[in-house]
Design a protein around this motif. Structure first.
Motif, mmCIF file in Angstrom:
data_model
loop_
_atom_site.group_PDB
_atom_site.id
_atom_site.type_symbol
_atom_site.label_atom_id
_atom_site.label_comp_id
_atom_site.label_asym_id
_atom_site.label_seq_id
_atom_site.Cartn_x
_atom_site.Cartn_y
_atom_site.Cartn_z
ATOM 1 N N THR A 138 0.853 -1.191 0.000
ATOM 2 C CA THR A 138 0.000 0.000 0.000
ATOM 3 C C THR A 138 0.888 1.241 0.000
ATOM 4 O O THR A 138 2.111 1.162 0.214
ATOM 5 C CB THR A 138 -0.916 0.032 1.229
ATOM 6 N N THR A 192 -4.241 4.229 -0.149
ATOM 7 C CA THR A 192 -4.173 4.527 -1.582
ATOM 8 C C THR A 192 -3.805 5.976 -1.874
ATOM 9 O O THR A 192 -3.731 6.356 -3.047
ATOM 10 C CB THR A 192 -5.531 4.228 -2.248
ATOM 11 N N LEU A 239 -7.961 6.530 -4.270
ATOM 12 C CA LEU A 239 -9.410 6.492 -4.058
ATOM 13 C C LEU A 239 -9.923 7.712 -3.310
ATOM 14 O O LEU A 239 -11.127 8.001 -3.336
ATOM 15 C CB LEU A 239 -9.776 5.220 -3.282
ATOM 16 N N TYR A 253 -15.782 2.795 1.906
ATOM 17 C CA TYR A 253 -14.582 2.960 2.732
ATOM 18 C C TYR A 253 -13.448 2.137 2.116
ATOM 19 O O TYR A 253 -13.674 1.269 1.274
ATOM 20 C CB TYR A 253 -14.843 2.533 4.182
ATOM 21 N N VAL A 254 -12.223 2.397 2.526
ATOM 22 C CA VAL A 254 -11.033 1.733 1.989
ATOM 23 C C VAL A 254 -10.405 0.873 3.087
ATOM 24 O O VAL A 254 -10.173 1.338 4.200
ATOM 25 C CB VAL A 254 -9.995 2.759 1.476
ATOM 26 N N THR A 255 -10.141 -0.383 2.755
ATOM 27 C CA THR A 255 -9.538 -1.299 3.727
ATOM 28 C C THR A 255 -8.031 -1.021 3.860
ATOM 29 O O THR A 255 -7.449 -0.234 3.104
ATOM 30 C CB THR A 255 -9.740 -2.760 3.296
ATOM 31 N N GLY A 258 -6.054 -1.418 0.719
ATOM 32 C CA GLY A 258 -6.324 -0.524 -0.397
ATOM 33 C C GLY A 258 -7.546 -0.891 -1.203
ATOM 34 O O GLY A 258 -7.741 -0.377 -2.310
ATOM 35 N N GLU A 259 -8.401 -1.791 -0.670
ATOM 36 C CA GLU A 259 -9.628 -2.200 -1.364
ATOM 37 C C GLU A 259 -10.754 -1.208 -1.093
ATOM 38 O O GLU A 259 -10.858 -0.645 0.005
ATOM 39 C CB GLU A 259 -10.089 -3.565 -0.869
ATOM 40 N N LEU A 260 -11.621 -1.012 -2.087
ATOM 41 C CA LEU A 260 -12.817 -0.205 -1.899
ATOM 42 C C LEU A 260 -13.953 -1.114 -1.449
ATOM 43 O O LEU A 260 -14.280 -2.097 -2.115
ATOM 44 C CB LEU A 260 -13.194 0.492 -3.204
#
Length: 277
Positions: A138, A192, A239, A253-255, A258-260
């Motif tokens: 990340t 991100t 993001l 939200y972003v984990t 870096g996932e949406l």
């Protein structure tokens, strides 16, 4: 019958002999007494010695004894010419050894963090010719690595670091980074935030090649990132600068990877869509 004229010279000679003998006897009797007086005069302390209680004599005697008690460190024999250990000399020698050890350690660190150790030109990653190396760190992970690298590398600077990471890229790449971009990237925060910066991609390529060169294993987070993102790796999109359309009951939200993701609210608020940014 003796004549009166001849007895007088004999009596006179006898008297002279007796006187001479008495004088010799007197000298013999006076010699021991005189020598004793001379010896006594040597041992009698002076007035100054009486005042200081004989300390001067004792001090001189102790100094003399200390010289006689010196022992040769080589063969164990007494030798007044061998100087005693000097504490200041020992302290200076210890400081010199410590300084030499520190210089050697600093030199070793400098060599480990020098240009030769950071040369990763012999390492090749799949996709680097077209700037498509899969990223499994990340932005926050890369910022942590950059800051650690700048602390540990002697004389490191932003401009020097950008030259180092650019050298790790293919010659035809369009992802060259600048010192100004590095400064902006380091000020961001989030998984991100800064993903679209050339600094992010170039730094990842450099650190991944450095890991392979030093034969270090993958971290637990790295393995989790591979599981989340698969073969393509993380999306290089910030993001935080993008807008999303979602249901009114959801919130994006972003984990930490870096996932949406979208979080669904507890209560249904209708079917109206809203935009989150």
């Amino acid at each position: 019958m003796s004549l009166p004229g001849k007895t007088q010279p004999q009596s006179q000679d006898s008297f002279l002999n007796i006187a001479s003998n008495l004088q010799n006897l007197s000298q013999l009797m006076n010699m021991p007494a005189k020598k004793a007086l001379e010896d006594r005069s040597v041992n009698i302390p002076s007035a100054a010695q009486k005042r200081d209680g004989g300390k001067s004599t004792a001090s001189k005697k102790r100094k003399s004894d200390s010289k006689d008690n010196d022992v040769d460190l080589v063969d164990g024999t007494a030798d007044s010419t061998v100087p005693k250990p000097n504490k200041k000399a020992k302290k200076d020698e210890s400081a010199t050894k410590k300084g030499n050890a520190q210089e050697k350690d600093a030199s070793s660190k400098s060599q480990r963090g020098g240009a030769g150790d950071n040369d990763v030109s012999s390492i090749h990653l799949d996709g680097e010719e077209i700037d498509s190396v899969p990223v499994y760190d990340t932005c926050d992970d890369i910022r942590t690595k950059i800051n650690r690298f700048l602390r540990e590398m002697p004389g490191a600077s932003n401009a020097g670091f950008t030259r180092t990471i650019n050298a790790a890229l293919a010659q035809s790449t369009g992802m060259k980074a600048t010192a100004a971009q590095l400064g902006r990237f380091l000020k961001k925060h989030g998984p991100t935030d800064g993903a679209e910066s050339p600094v992010f991609y170039a730094s990842y390529v450099f650190f991944e090649k450095l890991r392979i060169k030093r034969k270090k294993p993958k971290s637990k987070k790295r393995e989790e990132m591979e599981s989340v993102w698969g073969r393509k790796g993380m999306d290089l999109h910030d993001l935080g600068n993008r807008a999303f359309i979602c249901h009114q009951s959801e919130r994006p939200y972003v984990t930490k990877y870096g996932e949406l993701k979208f979080e669904r609210r507890q209560r249904w608020c209708g079917a109206t869509s809203v935009m989150w940014s």
